[in-house]
Enzyme design. Structure first.
Site, PDB file in Angstrom:
ATOM      1  NE  ARG A 156      -3.710  -2.391   0.668  1.00 20.89           N
ATOM      2  CZ  ARG A 156      -4.547  -2.884   1.599  1.00 20.89           C
ATOM      3  NH1 ARG A 156      -4.860  -2.145   2.643  1.00 20.89           N
ATOM      4  NH2 ARG A 156      -5.080  -4.068   1.458  1.00 20.89           N
ATOM      5  CD  GLU A 188      -3.715   3.378   2.468  1.00 22.70           C
ATOM      6  OE1 GLU A 188      -3.974   3.899   3.552  1.00 22.70           O
ATOM      7  OE2 GLU A 188      -4.140   2.264   2.106  1.00 22.70           O
ATOM      8  NE  ARG A 248      -5.772   0.710  13.695  1.00 27.04           N
ATOM      9  CZ  ARG A 248      -6.722   0.488  12.796  1.00 27.04           C
ATOM     10  NH1 ARG A 248      -7.080   1.421  11.933  1.00 27.04           N
ATOM     11  NH2 ARG A 248      -7.328  -0.670  12.731  1.00 27.04           N
ATOM     12  CG  HIS A 249      -2.502   2.966   8.215  1.00 24.76           C
ATOM     13  ND1 HIS A 249      -3.154   3.714   9.154  1.00 24.76           N
ATOM     14  CD2 HIS A 249      -3.458   2.457   7.398  1.00 24.76           C
ATOM     15  CE1 HIS A 249      -4.457   3.669   8.921  1.00 24.76           C
ATOM     16  NE2 HIS A 249      -4.679   2.922   7.869  1.00 24.76           N
ATOM     17  CD  GLU A 270     -13.144  -3.086   8.555  1.00 22.69           C
ATOM     18  OE1 GLU A 270     -14.176  -2.420   8.405  1.00 22.69           O
ATOM     19  OE2 GLU A 270     -12.380  -3.409   7.636  1.00 22.69           O
ATOM     20  CB  SER A 284     -12.538  -5.900   5.655  1.00 25.50           C
ATOM     21  OG  SER A 284     -11.468  -6.168   4.800  1.00 25.50           O
ATOM     22  NE  ARG A 337      -4.253  -2.501  10.969  1.00 23.50           N
ATOM     23  CZ  ARG A 337      -5.049  -1.708  10.306  1.00 23.50           C
ATOM     24  NH1 ARG A 337      -6.308  -2.057  10.077  1.00 23.50           N
ATOM     25  NH2 ARG A 337      -4.615  -0.553   9.848  1.00 23.50           N
TER      26      ARG A 337
END
Lengths: 533, 533
Positions: free
Chosen positions: A315, A317, A323-324, A456, A459, A507
């Site tokens: 990712r 991002e 938490r990323h 979350e 998913s 996670r």
């Protein structure tokens, strides 16, 4: 696939050359001579300050071992013992162990302690000068001259200490008879293992006592990860991580899932969006898979009824949060659905209960170790996914003051709020949940399993399995359907209804051990700022 | 990590949106109405050509199920049976199965056969029009109107056929009572599953009989992989692949190895060379790891005595051969060495014997299935790595006519020749080896385990564990040591002697099943020409 690829200049070969101890014989001899000289010089230097020039009759019992001696030269046939295997039953036995010299404590000219560490275990080695034991004062001096974290071989006799030992994980000592240094660490390490291993409570106690202890920040830890990873809690965290993955695989295999590996290099515009790493693939635009989603669905179309994958997910991002990560390990599963997504929920329920149970039952030592540095409460979780109908969810939100337009879609904020409401529901006769499955059903499908802050974790959903609906949805999402043509086409060859879920390995570890930063759950984490080491 | 990341436009969310059957209620109703209309139209069209407009009293027993009916709408509570679980003991039982309609054979207006396939198993469903059974001629017609590979639910009674069945893997039939189509495949598939599943022997027999069968080339297969993967041999190959990985993990875990995950995104110039995929990482030059070599060694420096990793490995090599991929799954291990690389050899020996034994004992059905399409001889392998001293190796080469300068390094050609010589050594009382471990020792370290053509399968070595020697070696290899500074520095904090090995998962499968192309062992292979699907 190995290094036999033809081009001599391939990076693979360079890496192999670089890492292999493949040294020509001439070079070996040259190196040996050099090392011998260096060692003699080092010994001289060691001995000179003390003015000890006399010959040591026990000189063979200690010293630095030249590197080429331990380069697959010979097999001595000696038996090696693991530090973790030492116990009261070993008392009186002569053993040979290898470990890192975690602490070196000179007591007198005639006595010293060396604490040896091997992965999660430590043992204290006692050196007492004694002609009978073959231990000279020079040997004691040699031991105290070692730099911390040097790799050391100790041969000695296991004994029971008079008082219980605090600084080691073993309840026995080794009365050292021989001590050899295999590889010296530099004298001053960039971070101190003791500092890196302290708990918050230790800092508080020290502060109250007016002491100032060194704190090792998260970034500094990561800069020197090869040292940081040696702390007991890190040794434990990554053993826990390994066990989460093992149980994930074991449980799904027992449910007839097949483990697959989907490609991480995918066609340029497959998923679109800004969070994708782009690259050139032999002149074609390509990107790194942001999830195995499309491919695990294609595997289902390919007749594998149930599949799972453990693999990296990328990712791009620019999220600098606790938490990323830009690269993490995805635990993904996809399965045929006969009638209802609840079939997937049943798998998720069984899976996570199995993982948590396995950790609690089989990783006690690891969990205690983490707890000593980072105290946490055992995870409280529901054994079954809480299944709410849409109306029930709306009602819960309404009671908490959030009105949702009847039959309207829940927005992300409302979903999160509902998540927190579920999370704050106390377990019967107990405290609130740390983790709860929630499947909100109809009209929109939502499933989120929650972490400590109502976040979350998992998913999942039933997927679309007809090409018509997929094309429509792609268009609605602003994706040019032609860019994912081979994916959409797969559903026109006869595709069964299916669904699945995904979760990040880091996670799960973070959740279970209540770590405050996802980076603690990643061996060499990648975030927008970090690409090294 | 899941889809909860904040940016609404993230590709992750798009992918989730795209794949999730999360449809608003309004949309659902609209779709339902549309589907109902479409279905009715389809039924009319079906019925018109035959002029059957009369009402069928058994119309509820068959038909197309609208997509929203199977979108987690309701749970019927019915029991589903796996095709693979049907056996003589099931005779007389009423069962419900789902599968792909692999073959549809009309016999008469009143009778038809539908062969249903579920992963590796097939069963024949018999439809005979009978008012008692609730099976109408319209239902028989509906069944024969299905396109091949459509997903079908069949409810019926298990019966023992009068004659043994050839075309199915089950020895029982299902006397169908109800038949619903869950999802129709397009009428003409780009490749025919029967064609894709044929063996060379079938082609030969057909040719002798003057028949011409369609051959599906490797590239066409890969273009339509979602169909190609449904062949029995592909279903078997990827179950074998999964088992190789399982046993790899299981064996190493039993030997105290810890499973790790190292980053695939690494600093730009880490390994250098042309065979590296390059990309931009938040403005920094980055590349994809060509092996976990540096990181598994850093994990050893980090105190994990023994580690393994299963993960993707990226090679930007322009090698268009039957045995090279640009992305494959690496099985890697690294371990502390006490004295000698032979300690690694012992692990390799035990590991591969365990894998091969496991496959032979537990994957009989899969191996037989592969054998039917791609016949192969069981792998013949040495149980112990053949350990040759340098002198013995030289001698073997000399006897075969290749003179090596005394004490000179073996070049790649000589290494390969030696590999072939070892490979051609017959096992006692048996034929030549397909696979043999070879550790050639001193002055250069070589280890290669060999495949059928004397090709190297595994590469391993003792590694350099001192920063001085590493820096020297990097310079010799033309690598700027400063670009791998964090790697080299790791060895200055006290690093134990260590070694390891790496092997490609696809190559192990290819070797064991004697596949003629590495692509057959990769779910969605990547080569210089292929990035899709």
């Amino acid at each position: 696939m190995s290094s036999e690829a033809p081009p001599a200049s391939s990076a693979e070969e360079l890496a192999a050359d670089l890492s292999a101890a493949a040294i020509s014989k001439k070079q070996l001899k040259k190196d040996a001579r050099k090392a011998e000289k260096a060692e003699k010089a080092a010994q001289r230097q060691q001995q000179q300050p003390q003015g000890n020039v006399e010959e040591d009759p026990h000189a063979a019992n200690y010293g630095d071992v030249p590197v080429e001696e331990i380069q697959s030269k010979a097999i001595s046939g000696r038996t090696w013992t693991d530090v973790g295997d030492l116990g009261e039953a070993s008392a009186g036995r002569r053993v040979l162990v290898r470990g890192a010299a975690q602490a070196i404590r000179p007591v007198s000219k005639k006595m010293a302690f060396v604490v040896l560490r091997q992965s999660m275990s430590t043992v204290q080695c006692v050196l007492v000068a004694s002609a009978d034991a073959g231990v000279s004062m020079q040997m004691v001096r040699f031991a105290t001259s070692l730099s911390k974290e040097s790799i050391v071989d100790v041969e000695g006799v296991v004994s029971l200490p008079k008082e219980p030992l605090k600084a080691t994980t073993q309840q026995v000592e080794i009365q050292a008879r021989k001590l050899y240094c295999i590889n010296r660490a530099i004298p001053t390490l960039p971070i101190n293992l003791e500092d890196a291993a302290r708990s918050e409570a230790e800092f508080e106690r020290a502060e109250q006592a007016g002491e100032k202890l060194v704190r090792v920040g998260q970034d500094t830890r990561l800069n020197f990860r090869a040292i940081d990873l040696r702390t007991p809690s890190n040794q434990a965290i990554f053993r826990i991580q390994c066990q989460v993955e093992n149980k994930f695989r074991e449980f799904l295999l027992s449910k007839k899932f097949v483990g697959i590996h989907s490609p991480k290099l995918i066609s340029g515009s497959s998923e679109g969006g800004a969070a994708v790493f782009k690259l050139q693939y032999n002149g074609q635009p390509a990107c790194l898979a942001q999830s195995p989603q499309l491919y695990k669905q294609m595997a289902i179309c390919g007749g594998f009824e149930r599949v799972f994958e453990v693999g990296p997910v990328f990712r791009a991002e620019n999220s600098n949060t606790h938490r990323h990560l830009c690269e993490f390990v995805g635990l993904d599963a996809e399965m045929e659905i006969r009638e209802h997504y609840f079939e997937v929920c049943d798998i998720i329920d069984g899976l996570f209960v199995a993982i948590f149970k396995h950790l609690n039952e089989n990783c006690k030592k690891e969990l205690e170790t983490i707890n000593r540095q980072y105290p946490f409460e055992p995870l409280k979780y529901l054994k079954k996914t809480l299944k709410l109908t849409y109306e029930e969810g709306i009602q819960m939100l309404k009671e908490a003051g959030t009105e949702i337009e009847p039959m309207g879609d829940l927005n992300t904020e409302a979903e999160k709020k509902l998540g927190r409401l579920v999370k704050d529901k106390p377990l019967p006769g107990s405290s609130p949940l740390n983790f709860a499955g929630l499947a909100l059903h109809s009209p929109a499908f939502l499933q989120c399993h929650l972490g400590p802050a109502g976040e979350e974790i998992i998913s999942g959903a039933q997927r679309i399995h007809t090409p018509e609906l997929l094309t429509k949805r792609a268009t609605e999402c602003g994706i040019d359907a032609s860019t994912i043509a081979s994916y959409i086409e797969s559903f026109s060859y006869g595709a069964p209804p299916h669904g699945g879920f995904g979760v990040g390995l880091e996670r799960v570890v973070m959740l279970f051990c209540a770590l405050n930063n996802i980076r603690k759950g990643s061996l060499f984490p990648r975030d927008p700022q970090r690409l090294v080491p």
